[in-house]
Design a protein around this motif. Sequence first.
Motif, PDB file in Angstrom:
ATOM      1  N   GLY A  58      86.868  20.965  52.863  1.00  0.00           N
ATOM      2  CA  GLY A  58      85.433  21.222  52.976  1.00  0.00           C
ATOM      3  C   GLY A  58      84.670  21.106  51.674  1.00  0.00           C
ATOM      4  O   GLY A  58      83.668  21.807  51.485  1.00  0.00           O
ATOM      5  N   ILE A  59      85.093  20.226  50.781  1.00  0.00           N
ATOM      6  CA  ILE A  59      84.443  20.169  49.472  1.00  0.00           C
ATOM      7  C   ILE A  59      83.075  19.500  49.571  1.00  0.00           C
ATOM      8  O   ILE A  59      82.874  18.547  50.317  1.00  0.00           O
ATOM      9  CB  ILE A  59      85.316  19.460  48.420  1.00  0.00           C
ATOM     10  N   GLU A  60      82.145  20.036  48.792  1.00  0.00           N
ATOM     11  CA  GLU A  60      80.782  19.518  48.744  1.00  0.00           C
ATOM     12  C   GLU A  60      80.258  19.562  47.320  1.00  0.00           C
ATOM     13  O   GLU A  60      80.665  20.401  46.516  1.00  0.00           O
ATOM     14  CB  GLU A  60      79.832  20.349  49.621  1.00  0.00           C
ATOM     15  N   SER A  61      79.354  18.638  47.044  1.00  0.00           N
ATOM     16  CA  SER A  61      78.580  18.672  45.806  1.00  0.00           C
ATOM     17  C   SER A  61      77.113  18.578  46.188  1.00  0.00           C
ATOM     18  O   SER A  61      76.706  17.650  46.898  1.00  0.00           O
ATOM     19  CB  SER A  61      78.959  17.499  44.886  1.00  0.00           C
ATOM     20  N   ILE A 100      84.033  17.131  52.797  1.00  0.00           N
ATOM     21  CA  ILE A 100      85.182  16.226  52.825  1.00  0.00           C
ATOM     22  C   ILE A 100      86.468  17.038  52.910  1.00  0.00           C
ATOM     23  O   ILE A 100      86.661  17.987  52.144  1.00  0.00           O
ATOM     24  CB  ILE A 100      85.211  15.324  51.574  1.00  0.00           C
ATOM     25  N   ASP A 101      87.323  16.641  53.837  1.00  0.00           N
ATOM     26  CA  ASP A 101      88.695  17.137  53.912  1.00  0.00           C
ATOM     27  C   ASP A 101      89.604  15.966  53.553  1.00  0.00           C
ATOM     28  O   ASP A 101      89.450  14.864  54.103  1.00  0.00           O
ATOM     29  CB  ASP A 101      89.033  17.630  55.318  1.00  0.00           C
ATOM     30  N   LEU A 154      85.371  11.438  42.696  1.00  0.00           N
ATOM     31  CA  LEU A 154      86.429  11.413  41.679  1.00  0.00           C
ATOM     32  C   LEU A 154      86.288  12.596  40.726  1.00  0.00           C
ATOM     33  O   LEU A 154      87.279  13.235  40.369  1.00  0.00           O
ATOM     34  CB  LEU A 154      86.373  10.104  40.893  1.00  0.00           C
ATOM     35  N   ARG A 155      85.059  12.875  40.303  1.00  0.00           N
ATOM     36  CA  ARG A 155      84.846  13.970  39.352  1.00  0.00           C
ATOM     37  C   ARG A 155      85.130  15.328  39.983  1.00  0.00           C
ATOM     38  O   ARG A 155      85.624  16.245  39.312  1.00  0.00           O
ATOM     39  CB  ARG A 155      83.425  13.906  38.798  1.00  0.00           C
ATOM     40  N   LEU A 156      84.844  15.479  41.265  1.00  0.00           N
ATOM     41  CA  LEU A 156      85.186  16.727  41.947  1.00  0.00           C
ATOM     42  C   LEU A 156      86.702  16.919  41.987  1.00  0.00           C
ATOM     43  O   LEU A 156      87.206  18.014  41.705  1.00  0.00           O
ATOM     44  CB  LEU A 156      84.630  16.715  43.376  1.00  0.00           C
ATOM     45  N   GLY A 176      83.761  24.648  49.352  1.00  0.00           N
ATOM     46  CA  GLY A 176      85.110  24.177  49.596  1.00  0.00           C
ATOM     47  C   GLY A 176      86.064  24.482  48.461  1.00  0.00           C
ATOM     48  O   GLY A 176      85.710  25.156  47.477  1.00  0.00           O
ATOM     49  N   GLN A 177      87.267  23.967  48.574  1.00  0.00           N
ATOM     50  CA  GLN A 177      88.279  24.216  47.559  1.00  0.00           C
ATOM     51  C   GLN A 177      89.254  23.056  47.467  1.00  0.00           C
ATOM     52  O   GLN A 177      89.448  22.301  48.428  1.00  0.00           O
ATOM     53  CB  GLN A 177      89.042  25.506  47.851  1.00  0.00           C
TER      54      GLN A 177
END
Length: 237
Positions: free
Chosen positions: A11-14, A25-26, A49-51, A61-62
């Motif tokens: 669940g990552i987000e920027s 994104i998973d 990429l930077r995340l 997210g993590q």
Amino acid sequence: MTQLFPMQAKGIESRRRGQVLVGPIDLTLDGQGASVVIGPNGAGKTTLLRLLHGTARLSAGQINWACPTDEARHHQAFVFQRPVMLRRTVMENLIYPLRLRGTPVADARTRARDWAVRVGLEKMLDRAAPVLSGGEQQKLALARALIAEPKVLFLDEPCAALDGRATREIEEILAHAKATGTRLILSTHDMGQARRIGDEVLFLLGGRIHESGSVDRFFNGPETPQAQAFLRGDIVE
């Protein structure tokens, strides 16, 4: 031996000023081969990429590696689209990451000479890095990243501004790194490069992974109309 993989992003987000740039994104990555991130301009390739590398802050997210995060980052390197050169000689650029890790000067200089030979910069060790050509700077940036033997190498459009010869030389370095166990995660606009280097494709659209799969499957039979249009060279938004 440190085990980094599998890497799981959940669940990552920027976000910036309330706007979602990437995500949610998973994603799960294993420890072998090369993942190639493709998509139209503004899709979020660099941000993703930077995340994953940890140089951009997660808004949600993590990201979990198979070891503590600080230890995982110690075994990573990042090569930017426009190489960042220290205002020092080629030799001093090459030994810099080794000295940060406590490598004795003599050993660091020996390894630097070896890497200079590998990337064709052995006659430029005393030259100031900022005056090198674009291709030479990119080879130096790669050597400086790989000299510390990272387990994961992130690359953002590593050949975007290079001619065919320089691109071929960079790809040869990357192919050798992959063959000797370095995990590659790179973005590119060059579909030929994606085919030559990649094992897996991540197709980003609107900040999300729209389609993914093996290089052969994706390029020979993309599943979605958007991926098909992108590969035809159409404008995709």
